[in-house]
Design a protein around this motif. Sequence first.
Motif, mmCIF file in Angstrom:
data_model
loop_
_atom_site.group_PDB
_atom_site.id
_atom_site.type_symbol
_atom_site.label_atom_id
_atom_site.label_comp_id
_atom_site.label_asym_id
_atom_site.label_seq_id
_atom_site.Cartn_x
_atom_site.Cartn_y
_atom_site.Cartn_z
ATOM 1 N N MET A 142 15.681 2.881 1.180
ATOM 2 C CA MET A 142 16.123 4.051 1.314
ATOM 3 C C MET A 142 15.056 5.159 2.013
ATOM 4 N N GLN A 143 15.689 6.225 2.573
ATOM 5 C CA GLN A 143 14.876 7.182 3.357
ATOM 6 C C GLN A 143 13.948 7.903 2.322
ATOM 7 N N ALA A 201 13.642 8.930 -2.187
ATOM 8 C CA ALA A 201 14.249 8.787 -3.335
ATOM 9 C C ALA A 201 15.420 9.643 -3.777
ATOM 10 N N ALA A 202 15.517 10.588 -2.717
ATOM 11 C CA ALA A 202 16.662 11.371 -2.930
ATOM 12 C C ALA A 202 18.102 10.783 -2.297
ATOM 13 N N ALA A 203 17.900 9.658 -1.481
ATOM 14 C CA ALA A 203 18.931 9.165 -0.754
ATOM 15 C C ALA A 203 19.241 7.924 -1.464
ATOM 16 N N CYS A 204 19.031 7.647 -2.684
ATOM 17 C CA CYS A 204 18.952 6.321 -3.437
ATOM 18 C C CYS A 204 20.520 6.553 -4.096
ATOM 19 N N SER A 205 21.304 5.756 -3.986
ATOM 20 C CA SER A 205 22.527 5.289 -4.667
ATOM 21 C C SER A 205 22.483 4.806 -6.143
ATOM 22 N N PRO A 206 23.441 5.121 -6.867
ATOM 23 C CA PRO A 206 23.614 4.703 -8.402
ATOM 24 C C PRO A 206 23.557 3.162 -8.430
ATOM 25 N N VAL A 207 24.127 2.581 -7.316
ATOM 26 C CA VAL A 207 24.367 1.297 -7.381
ATOM 27 C C VAL A 207 23.424 0.392 -7.416
ATOM 28 N N VAL A 208 21.978 1.052 -6.984
ATOM 29 C CA VAL A 208 20.631 0.226 -7.277
ATOM 30 C C VAL A 208 20.300 -0.318 -8.358
ATOM 31 N N GLY A 209 20.855 0.604 -9.407
ATOM 32 C CA GLY A 209 20.501 0.444 -10.846
ATOM 33 C C GLY A 209 21.420 -0.854 -11.440
ATOM 34 N N GLN A 229 17.060 -7.295 -9.818
ATOM 35 C CA GLN A 229 15.874 -7.653 -9.294
ATOM 36 C C GLN A 229 15.808 -7.074 -7.851
ATOM 37 N N PRO A 230 16.194 -5.997 -7.599
ATOM 38 C CA PRO A 230 16.351 -5.677 -6.026
ATOM 39 C C PRO A 230 14.486 -5.197 -5.530
ATOM 40 N N LEU A 231 14.593 -5.929 -4.369
ATOM 41 C CA LEU A 231 13.443 -5.091 -3.603
ATOM 42 C C LEU A 231 13.667 -3.739 -3.182
ATOM 43 N N VAL A 232 12.978 -2.861 -3.441
ATOM 44 C CA VAL A 232 13.168 -1.338 -3.028
ATOM 45 C C VAL A 232 12.205 -0.972 -2.262
ATOM 46 N N LEU A 233 12.648 -0.552 -1.097
ATOM 47 C CA LEU A 233 11.568 0.063 -0.122
ATOM 48 C C LEU A 233 11.808 1.438 0.151
ATOM 49 N N ASN A 234 10.913 2.165 0.158
ATOM 50 C CA ASN A 234 11.115 3.860 -0.010
ATOM 51 C C ASN A 234 10.511 4.354 1.501
ATOM 52 N N GLY A 235 11.207 4.815 2.149
ATOM 53 C CA GLY A 235 10.790 5.465 3.542
ATOM 54 C C GLY A 235 9.673 6.562 3.266
ATOM 55 N N GLU A 236 9.397 7.056 2.259
ATOM 56 C CA GLU A 236 8.424 8.001 2.169
ATOM 57 C C GLU A 236 6.985 7.525 1.719
ATOM 58 N N ASN A 237 7.103 6.105 1.656
ATOM 59 C CA ASN A 237 5.766 5.430 1.163
ATOM 60 C C ASN A 237 4.991 4.905 2.334
ATOM 61 N N ALA A 238 3.462 5.294 2.258
ATOM 62 C CA ALA A 238 2.705 4.960 3.477
ATOM 63 C C ALA A 238 2.711 3.489 3.972
ATOM 64 N N ASP A 239 2.958 2.647 3.344
ATOM 65 C CA ASP A 239 3.196 1.110 3.847
ATOM 66 C C ASP A 239 4.359 0.607 4.150
ATOM 67 N N PHE A 240 5.407 1.686 4.296
ATOM 68 C CA PHE A 240 6.814 1.197 4.435
ATOM 69 C C PHE A 240 7.330 0.476 5.765
ATOM 70 N N SER A 241 6.629 0.574 6.743
ATOM 71 C CA SER A 241 6.856 -0.108 7.900
ATOM 72 C C SER A 241 6.514 -1.622 7.797
ATOM 73 N N ARG A 242 5.263 -1.474 7.384
ATOM 74 C CA ARG A 242 5.052 -3.062 7.146
ATOM 75 C C ARG A 242 5.742 -3.688 6.020
ATOM 76 N N ARG A 243 5.951 -3.280 5.136
ATOM 77 C CA ARG A 243 6.841 -3.921 3.989
ATOM 78 C C ARG A 243 8.164 -4.102 4.596
ATOM 79 N N LEU A 244 8.650 -3.154 5.259
ATOM 80 C CA LEU A 244 10.144 -3.453 5.924
ATOM 81 C C LEU A 244 10.165 -4.508 6.678
ATOM 82 N N GLN A 245 9.106 -4.556 7.575
ATOM 83 C CA GLN A 245 9.183 -5.607 8.425
ATOM 84 C C GLN A 245 8.905 -7.027 7.849
ATOM 85 N N ARG A 246 8.230 -6.987 6.834
ATOM 86 C CA ARG A 246 7.759 -8.448 6.126
ATOM 87 C C ARG A 246 9.179 -8.627 5.256
#
Length: 170
Positions: free
Chosen positions: A34-35, A37-45, A49-66
């Motif tokens: 998600m871009q 926290a405001a972009a989060c959809s209710p379906v995530v709940g 056990q989803p892996l949730v990646l927030n685009g606002e986090n500093a390590d987003f790109s690294r975690r996304l690629q992994r």
Amino acid sequence: MTDRHSAAPDRLHSLPRYRQPLPRNSVTRHIVVMQSAAACSPVVGELEQPLVLNGENADFSRRLQRALVSATVGSHLYIMGDEAFIWRIYGEARSAGLENDEIDMTHTIAGARLVYCVHCGLTQAAGPESLLICIGCDVGLEVREHFSRRLGAYLGVCTNPDQPYAGVRS
């Protein structure tokens, strides 16, 4: 995508269609990107056990690629945000080997969209306006109601074909 004849008459078949994601029971790994926290959809709940990646986090790109390179058969990617974000992540996911049916894209927040200039080949972020000046070649562009899934962008063509480079040569 549907063919032109069965598409809604008020909507061109090349425009992207977004829908709310549905939890998939056969999925072994849910990856939510998600871009913000405001972009989060209710379906995530509802996901197990989803892996949730927030685009606002500093390590987003690294975690996304992994997450993308380690995605195996049975993984499903849920992308949520504005159009520019959605299609950038979609392109990365496809490059990493995910298939179309393993990806859900949900347009959850208003924001930028990408426009491809047919004159200089630059893809740039733009707002919802139908007219803009290309930041690459200074040509006035009209954003057409045509979307390229390959580029993840709308088509921008010269607003005045009689003087296509008026902005550059004036």
